[in-house]
Write an enzyme that holds these catalytic residues in place. Sequence first.
Site, PDB file in Angstrom:
ATOM      1  N   TYR A 103      74.190  54.553  57.505  1.00 33.54           N
ATOM      2  CA  TYR A 103      74.771  53.896  56.337  1.00 33.54           C
ATOM      3  C   TYR A 103      73.738  53.073  55.562  1.00 33.54           C
ATOM      4  O   TYR A 103      73.845  52.924  54.339  1.00 33.54           O
ATOM      5  CB  TYR A 103      75.982  53.049  56.739  1.00 33.54           C
ATOM      6  CG  TYR A 103      77.208  53.915  56.895  1.00 33.54           C
ATOM      7  CD1 TYR A 103      77.932  54.316  55.788  1.00 33.54           C
ATOM      8  CD2 TYR A 103      77.603  54.373  58.143  1.00 33.54           C
ATOM      9  CE1 TYR A 103      79.034  55.139  55.909  1.00 33.54           C
ATOM     10  CE2 TYR A 103      78.703  55.201  58.283  1.00 33.54           C
ATOM     11  CZ  TYR A 103      79.417  55.586  57.155  1.00 33.54           C
ATOM     12  OH  TYR A 103      80.503  56.416  57.282  1.00 33.54           O
ATOM     13  N   HIS A 111      88.394  54.779  49.326  1.00 33.96           N
ATOM     14  CA  HIS A 111      87.646  54.884  50.589  1.00 33.96           C
ATOM     15  C   HIS A 111      86.711  53.707  50.811  1.00 33.96           C
ATOM     16  O   HIS A 111      85.822  53.785  51.658  1.00 33.96           O
ATOM     17  CB  HIS A 111      86.862  56.203  50.621  1.00 33.96           C
ATOM     18  CG  HIS A 111      87.745  57.412  50.581  1.00 33.96           C
ATOM     19  ND1 HIS A 111      87.289  58.661  50.197  1.00 33.96           N
ATOM     20  CD2 HIS A 111      89.056  57.563  50.879  1.00 33.96           C
ATOM     21  CE1 HIS A 111      88.285  59.521  50.258  1.00 33.96           C
ATOM     22  NE2 HIS A 111      89.361  58.882  50.662  1.00 33.96           N
ATOM     23  N   CYS A 118      78.263  38.993  62.259  1.00 31.70           N
ATOM     24  CA  CYS A 118      79.237  38.277  61.435  1.00 31.70           C
ATOM     25  C   CYS A 118      78.862  36.798  61.347  1.00 31.70           C
ATOM     26  O   CYS A 118      78.697  36.132  62.371  1.00 31.70           O
ATOM     27  CB  CYS A 118      80.638  38.426  62.028  1.00 31.70           C
ATOM     28  SG  CYS A 118      81.890  37.480  61.135  1.00 31.70           S
ATOM     29  N   CYS A 149      82.454  34.480  62.764  1.00 39.87           N
ATOM     30  CA  CYS A 149      82.812  34.333  64.181  1.00 39.87           C
ATOM     31  C   CYS A 149      81.586  34.291  65.083  1.00 39.87           C
ATOM     32  O   CYS A 149      81.695  33.899  66.251  1.00 39.87           O
ATOM     33  CB  CYS A 149      83.758  35.451  64.618  1.00 39.87           C
ATOM     34  SG  CYS A 149      82.989  37.086  64.745  1.00 39.87           S
TER      35      CYS A 149
END
Length: 325
Positions: free
Chosen positions: A84, A138, A208, A211
């Site tokens: 990606y 998407h 992240c 968190c």
Amino acid sequence: MASTAARPPLPPRAPIVPPEDLESFQQHLNKSTRILALLGAGLSASSGLPTFRGAGGLWRTHEATQLATPEAFGRDPGLVWQFYSYRRHKALQAKPNPAHYALAELARKKDGFMTLSQNVDGLSPRAGHPASQLKLLHGSLFDVKCSDFFCKYTESANYTDPIVPALEIPTDESDPTTISALEARAELDISDENVALPELRISDLPRCPLCKKGLLRPGVVWFGEMLPTGVINDIEKWMSDSAKIDLIMVIGTSARVYPAAGYVDSARAKGARVAVVNMDRNDAPARGLYNGDWFFEGDAAKIVPEILKSVIGEITEMPDAAVEA
């Protein structure tokens, strides 16, 4: 001595769109108040982006289901992020084409225009398409979210390339095994066995910030996942409005897979005529074309600005959000 004889005039160029089709379409467009557009990969191909699955597509030796699933991310998040990150890099190298700008301008001219895009490349937002009139079925390569089940962190329009240093793409063209050298030979398969992608540790991947536990993941819809609820609800609300739909434009997609095919059927049921823009006449919607529909064959980047000109005028490119970022 050079001849001074006049050269014969060049033959006139064939029109991009048959004049009779252009006239009838524009007459209908001009009086249309509720318009839907459904966009697919053929629109991005006009910007030079390789397709995900087609011939010459990215990472040809991998099945899409090996990379674009939650299970793949759970097994090997490093490999999935490398894939990606490469897609993000290629999308940022591409630029919105005139069709993206034309559709964005139509949205500004027609309040009742809604665009549904199956593309994740971010080119429509970068062309300045109003967000309230653009629904990404998407998701987007440039949205990220936490993969931890209990964390709801999301971030939009993250154009950082690479998103973390460990995902930087090699650029040493003196080494024939690097990605850039393969690209120079038009071999866009960076999973080639001769290319040694770096081994990544979990600590190398984007984490992240909320968190502090979960890994960030691309904000795209993977195989086996539901389409974004908010987007689907917005589309259903727009479609269920009591007003008729005058026109649906199907651009760069065959619209044969649901829910895309369903949107064409639903628009027809509300009175819409269908206009298809595609390179291949075989790529018509699942139920084919009816009398009164249009098929414009060719490059969307040339055809879309031409057929919309009666409403939007000549196209002026807008600032690129990714460049500004």
